[in-house]
Design an enzyme around this catalytic site. Structure first.
Site, PDB file in Angstrom:
ATOM      1  N   ARG A  19     -17.182  18.349 -55.856  1.00 27.28           N
ATOM      2  CA  ARG A  19     -15.962  17.620 -56.164  1.00 27.28           C
ATOM      3  C   ARG A  19     -14.764  18.516 -55.828  1.00 27.28           C
ATOM      4  NH1 ARG A  19     -18.745  13.845 -56.062  1.00 27.28           N
ATOM      5  NH2 ARG A  19     -18.926  12.092 -57.519  1.00 27.28           N
ATOM      6  N   GLU A  24      -8.367  11.644 -52.842  1.00 29.79           N
ATOM      7  CA  GLU A  24      -9.092  10.967 -51.761  1.00 29.79           C
ATOM      8  C   GLU A  24      -8.629   9.519 -51.651  1.00 29.79           C
ATOM      9  OE1 GLU A  24     -13.288  11.416 -52.442  1.00 29.79           O
ATOM     10  OE2 GLU A  24     -13.236  13.590 -52.174  1.00 29.79           O
ATOM     11  N   HIS A  31     -15.948  12.544 -47.531  1.00 29.12           N
ATOM     12  CA  HIS A  31     -16.824  12.305 -48.689  1.00 29.12           C
ATOM     13  C   HIS A  31     -18.087  11.545 -48.275  1.00 29.12           C
ATOM     14  CE1 HIS A  31     -16.730  12.023 -53.350  1.00 29.12           C
ATOM     15  NE2 HIS A  31     -17.976  12.111 -52.907  1.00 29.12           N
TER      16      HIS A  31
END
Length: 313
Positions: free
Chosen positions: A226, A255, A274
């Site tokens: 993360r 994000e 991601h």
């Protein structure tokens, strides 16, 4: 008993899930759009919002597709103690391990340089910028499913692997296990650092400005955990100043990564959006975990992958 499935499953796996649920005398509803759900589920398989879960009066168990349960953990105090939350840990480790190694090879074999040269038609050896992984030291922050898969692959390349975890017990896949309190001891000797941790109160900025400063200027950082685990502002400064050789980043504090973020323009940063642990088949793989847990749930047995919302994993 009603089971809501929001996971995106292939036809074969969808049929298997439906038949397995029905054999236990339950009904299965497949619906991705939560606004269209007409049943009050006892069980949910798939990712749903916390608000939706809290609105279900009969809900007893949520099996997420994702390994991270950030949204539920952030609102842990609102989740009833009797509501079981299990995650998809075990689904994403192999893909995540592959991704970190791909990023590592991108930098150590100068693949970015040669890709650019190929587009320009340049035959230009750059041996000085190339190295081998054999004998290099990798520090893996977190030895869950992702971290262990990274460690296994790194060991296959002949690397010396140091794992960081809360408890210092022996782990077969690594050469050395240290606790968070010992990070400062191992960072100065690291050639590579891989972050595979979830975002919790305990992991936020675990790689702080002070700890980043301990890394040698030849080191590389990879993050598929993360974004908030590392102090991104300090990371930008370290990469821009040459105090860190490069970074492969799949996750970020914000994000999507904003267009104006400095990372985009930095030649020593590799960015993926991601997707570092993902494949097109992840939901089908997660269904295997759900089906095993379903048998346990029906039999009244303890479930696999149950998460502690207070810890965040």
């Amino acid at each position: 008993m009603d089971v809501l499935i929001t996971a995106s499953l292939s036809e074969d796996v969808r049929r298997l899930v439906n038949e397995t649920v029905q054999r236990a005398g339950a009904g299965a509803t497949f619906e991705k759009d939560l606004r269209q759900v007409s049943v009050q589920p006892d069980v949910i398989f798939g990712n749903v919002s916390v608000d939706f879960a809290l609105e279900q009066p009969k809900l007893r168990w949520v099996q997420t597709v994702s390994a991270g349960i950030d949204a539920f953990s952030a609102r842990a105090d609102e989740i009833p103690e009797e509501l079981l939350i299990t995650n998809g840990s075990g689904t994403y480790g192999p893909g995540g391990g592959d991704h970190v190694m791909a990023m590592m090879l991108f930098f150590t074999r100068a693949l970015g340089t040669y890709w650019d040269n190929k587009k320009r038609g340049l035959w230009q050896p750059r041996l000085a910028s190339m190295s081998r992984l054999l004998g290099q030291r990798l520090v893996v922050l977190g030895l869950g499913d992702l971290g262990l898969n990274v460690a296994r692959r790194a060991k296959a390349f002949g690397m010396y692997v140091i794992g960081v975890k809360r408890t210092p017990e022996h782990v077969a896949e690594v050469d050395e296990v240290v606790t968070v309190d010992e990070i400062e001891r191992v960072l100065p000797g690291a050639d590579h650092v891989a972050i595979t941790l979830p975002h919790t109160n305990a992991t936020r900025h675990l790689l702080s400005r002070e700890r980043l400063a301990l890394l040698p200027p030849t080191a590389y950082l990879y993050n598929i955990g993360r974004g908030a685990v590392v102090d991104e502002d300090a990371l930008v400064e370290a990469l821009q100043s040459g105090r860190l050789a490069g970074a492969g980043l799949d996750v970020f504090t914000t994000e999507p990564l904003p267009e104006e973020h400095p990372f985009w323009a930095m030649e020593n940063v590799l960015i993926t959006p991601h997707v570092g642990a993902n494949t097109p088949h992840d939901h089908d793989i997660a269904a295997e975990i759900f089906l095993q847990n379903w048998q346990r749930f029906v039999a009244g047995e303890p479930l696999m992958n149950r998460v502690d919302l207070q810890l965040g994993y």
